[in-house]
Enzyme design. Structure first.
Site, PDB file in Angstrom:
ATOM      1  N   HIS A 118       0.873  -1.181   0.000  1.00 40.05           N
ATOM      2  CA  HIS A 118       0.000   0.000   0.000  1.00 40.05           C
ATOM      3  C   HIS A 118       0.910   1.230   0.000  1.00 40.05           C
ATOM      4  O   HIS A 118       2.017   1.180   0.522  1.00 40.05           O
ATOM      5  CB  HIS A 118      -0.866  -0.047   1.257  1.00 40.05           C
ATOM      6  CG  HIS A 118      -1.862   1.054   1.372  1.00 40.05           C
ATOM      7  ND1 HIS A 118      -1.553   2.310   1.838  1.00 40.05           N
ATOM      8  CD2 HIS A 118      -3.177   1.070   1.083  1.00 40.05           C
ATOM      9  CE1 HIS A 118      -2.636   3.054   1.833  1.00 40.05           C
ATOM     10  NE2 HIS A 118      -3.630   2.348   1.387  1.00 40.05           N
ATOM     11  N   ASP A 194       2.901  -4.362   7.966  1.00 38.00           N
ATOM     12  CA  ASP A 194       1.671  -3.603   7.777  1.00 38.00           C
ATOM     13  C   ASP A 194       0.512  -4.574   8.001  1.00 38.00           C
ATOM     14  O   ASP A 194       0.252  -5.430   7.158  1.00 38.00           O
ATOM     15  CB  ASP A 194       1.660  -3.028   6.353  1.00 38.00           C
ATOM     16  CG  ASP A 194       0.325  -2.391   5.994  1.00 38.00           C
ATOM     17  OD1 ASP A 194       0.246  -1.752   4.937  1.00 38.00           O
ATOM     18  OD2 ASP A 194      -0.646  -2.530   6.767  1.00 38.00           O
ATOM     19  N   GLN A 197      -4.703  -5.110   6.966  1.00 35.73           N
ATOM     20  CA  GLN A 197      -5.674  -6.055   6.408  1.00 35.73           C
ATOM     21  C   GLN A 197      -5.574  -7.442   7.039  1.00 35.73           C
ATOM     22  O   GLN A 197      -6.213  -8.380   6.550  1.00 35.73           O
ATOM     23  CB  GLN A 197      -5.479  -6.164   4.876  1.00 35.73           C
ATOM     24  CG  GLN A 197      -5.715  -4.857   4.125  1.00 35.73           C
ATOM     25  CD  GLN A 197      -7.156  -4.357   4.169  1.00 35.73           C
ATOM     26  OE1 GLN A 197      -8.066  -5.056   4.610  1.00 35.73           O
ATOM     27  NE2 GLN A 197      -7.376  -3.126   3.734  1.00 35.73           N
ATOM     28  N   LYS A 220     -10.634  -0.274  10.492  1.00 39.37           N
ATOM     29  CA  LYS A 220     -10.763  -1.472   9.663  1.00 39.37           C
ATOM     30  C   LYS A 220     -11.197  -2.691  10.468  1.00 39.37           C
ATOM     31  O   LYS A 220     -11.307  -3.786   9.940  1.00 39.37           O
ATOM     32  CB  LYS A 220      -9.442  -1.742   8.950  1.00 39.37           C
ATOM     33  CG  LYS A 220      -9.055  -0.643   7.962  1.00 39.37           C
ATOM     34  CD  LYS A 220      -7.878  -1.062   7.127  1.00 39.37           C
ATOM     35  CE  LYS A 220      -7.327   0.077   6.322  1.00 39.37           C
ATOM     36  NZ  LYS A 220      -8.229   0.597   5.301  1.00 39.37           N
ATOM     37  N   CYS A 360      -4.727   2.606  -3.667  1.00 36.36           N
ATOM     38  CA  CYS A 360      -3.471   3.115  -3.076  1.00 36.36           C
ATOM     39  C   CYS A 360      -2.348   2.082  -3.220  1.00 36.36           C
ATOM     40  O   CYS A 360      -1.567   1.843  -2.297  1.00 36.36           O
ATOM     41  CB  CYS A 360      -3.664   3.474  -1.605  1.00 36.36           C
ATOM     42  SG  CYS A 360      -4.937   4.665  -1.320  1.00 36.36           S
TER      43      CYS A 360
HETATM   44  C1  C6P Z   1      -2.648  -2.741   3.432  1.00 40.91           C
HETATM   45  C2  C6P Z   1      -2.979  -1.348   3.876  1.00 40.91           C
HETATM   46  N1  C6P Z   1      -2.014  -0.624   4.495  1.00 40.91           N
HETATM   47  C3  C6P Z   1      -2.269   0.633   4.909  1.00 40.91           C
HETATM   48  C4  C6P Z   1      -3.513   1.217   4.729  1.00 40.91           C
HETATM   49  C5  C6P Z   1      -3.738   2.627   5.252  1.00 40.91           C
HETATM   50  O1  C6P Z   1      -4.662   2.566   6.304  1.00 40.91           O
HETATM   51  P1  C6P Z   1      -5.166   3.963   6.961  1.00 40.91           P
HETATM   52  O2  C6P Z   1      -6.147   3.560   8.042  1.00 40.91           O
HETATM   53  O3  C6P Z   1      -5.832   4.727   5.808  1.00 40.91           O
HETATM   54  O4  C6P Z   1      -3.944   4.689   7.490  1.00 40.91           O
HETATM   55  C6  C6P Z   1      -4.529   0.496   4.076  1.00 40.91           C
HETATM   56  C7  C6P Z   1      -5.864   1.124   3.815  1.00 40.91           C
HETATM   57  N2  C6P Z   1      -6.388   0.715   2.573  1.00 40.91           N
HETATM   58  C8  C6P Z   1      -7.701   1.204   2.179  1.00 40.91           C
HETATM   59  C9  C6P Z   1      -7.665   2.673   1.835  1.00 40.91           C
HETATM   60  S1  C6P Z   1      -6.637   2.999   0.485  1.00 40.91           S
HETATM   61  C10 C6P Z   1      -8.238   0.369   0.997  1.00 40.91           C
HETATM   62  O5  C6P Z   1      -9.325   0.688   0.509  1.00 40.91           O
HETATM   63  O6  C6P Z   1      -7.564  -0.609   0.634  1.00 40.91           O
HETATM   64  C11 C6P Z   1      -4.260  -0.811   3.666  1.00 40.91           C
HETATM   65  O7  C6P Z   1      -5.217  -1.548   3.061  1.00 40.91           O
END
Ligand code: C6P
Length: 403
Positions: A118, A194, A197, A220, A360
């Site tokens: 990401h 990370d 997910q 999430k 992203c």
């Molecule tokens: C693997 C992974 N790593 C980091 C992030 C960022 O999470 P935040 O809470 O926005 O900081 C995400 C968030 N992906 C969302 C928004 S782009 C998706 O629709 O896939 C992610 O999936």
């Protein structure tokens, strides 16, 4: 899995005169009434600033806030609450890891990430490589998942940091973190994960995985936005300079200099997201009631149910690993001849909410030869009926566009 929709009022609505089928959980999940009630109750009965007052509400708010930190510690099996830092979310957590990297990297050192990262685990590493003169190396994919052999080939004595997603927000692929940690530490490097997910979807034990840093977001996993966690091994967090400076994170402020307080508060300057942390604790309670192993198993049941039906749709291409057991509940796909945005809009006309775009993850989409995809992502409150509605809406969309 019992039908949990009753806990999520938001799911009981119509979109374009069709019952909502919410399948964008990788973007953000919905919040159960139990979490919303805790959030409201805090503001209605306990709201006060933390660690700063001796009056009753301040004591209660502080106790609730730190109890939430203990819930997080237990949830990810960290050794100590000193290792649990509250942040704004995964993006902030990963940026903080790269601040530590800035401290320890020198020119010529090597950083390894994967093409599937990401942007919040890609761009900060580009930045820290640029600032320090470190070399950023990219590991690629095999059969829709991280190519472990490519990783092993790219690990060298110069490797100082490896940072990888535990589960891809596009491919749904799950990386064998424990195995990777052994290899990374064999080369004496730091390993950041990370977990955006993975934490919402499966049991995480950071000590068993032996990761050095682990990042995730509350929104999430049935929690509110604006709250996340950075787990870090205590020894490393003690070496890490504070990121922000101000109240709460100090021990003493002299005219000439200041000293820092102990972990975890060294990293919590200013008034924290008190309500967010407490509500994250309530989200953990909710998920623990269901059981993380049950959640993982249920999501794989849904994926096993829907995948053959999706594969039977002529012209539909699915990205990521073939094997269901190698997948999380994320399925990215395209229909030949249809732009993903048109596809997602058409599905929305049927009440089905999926994401469309690059998620992203532009380097990954480029690597896949795509500019964007549609993506369905399942969670605890989705059902096989939701899967059937997705398939039905896809077939209607194909018919509408004459495909
Ligand atoms: C693997 C992974 N790593 C980091 C992030 C960022 O999470 P935040 O809470 O926005 O900081 C995400 C968030 N992906 C969302 C928004 S782009 C998706 O629709 O896939 C992610 O999936």
């Amino acid at each position: 899995m019992i039908d949990l929709k009753k806990d999520f009022k938001i799911l009981n609505q119509k979109v374009n005169d069709e019952p909502l089928v919410y399948l964008d959980n990788a973007a953000t999940t919905q919040k159960p009434q139990q979490v919303l009630d805790v959030l409201t109750n805090y503001y209605e009965h306990d709201n006060a600033n933390v660690h700063r007052g001796v009056h009753t509400l301040a004591e209660r708010a502080t106790a609730d806030y730190e109890a939430a930190r203990e819930k997080v510690r237990k949830f990810i099996h960290a050794a100590s609450t000193k290792e649990v830092l509250f942040t704004r979310g995964t993006t902030t957590s990963l940026n903080w890891v790269t601040k530590f990297a800035e401290q320890v990297l020198t020119a010529g050192d090597e950083i390894i990430i994967s093409v599937a990262e990401h942007h919040s685990n890609f761009v900060p590493w580009q930045q820290v490589a640029e600032k320090t003169g470190a070399i950023l190396k990219i590991v690629y994919l095999k059969d829709g998942a991280l190519d472990i052999d490519d990783l092993k080939e790219k690990l060298t004595a110069k490797t100082k940091f490896v940072s990888l997603t535990h589960a891809s927000n596009v491919l749904g692929s799950i990386t064998p973190i424990k195995e990777v940690a052994e290899w990374v530490h064999h080369y004496g490097a730091y390993f950041a994960v990370d977990g955006a997910q993975s934490v919402p979807h499966m049991k995480i034990d950071v000590q068993d995985l032996d990761v050095d840093f682990f990042a995730f977001s509350g929104h999430k996993m049935c929690g509110p936005t604006g709250i996340g966690v950075l787990y870090g091994k205590e020894t490393l967090l003690n070496q890490m300079n504070p990121i922000e400076f101000g109240g709460e994170m100090i021990d003493f402020v002299y005219e000439s200099h200041s000293t820092w307080t102990e972990l975890p508060w060294k990293f919590e300057a200013g008034t924290p997201n008190i309500a967010g942390a407490i509500a994250l604790g309530a989200a953990i309670d909710y998920l623990e009631t269901i059981g993380m192993d049950n959640i993982h198993r249920y999501e794989q049941e849904l994926v096993a149910y829907v995948m053959p039906k999706l594969k039977a749709i002529e012209g539909l291409e699915i990205y990521g690993p073939e094997a269901v057991e190698a997948r999380s509940g994320v399925i990215a796909f395209n229909i030949r001849g249809l732009h993903p945005h048109d596809l997602a809009t058409a599905l929305d006309m049927e009440g089905v909410a999926v994401r469309a775009g690059h998620h992203c993850a532009q380097p990954l989409l480029n690597y896949l030869g795509q500019s964007s995809t549609a993506r369905a992502s399942f969670y605890i409150y989705n059902t096989k009926a939701d899967c059937d509605k997705l398939v039905d809406a896809l077939l209607k969309t194909k018919e509408f566009f004459g495909l």
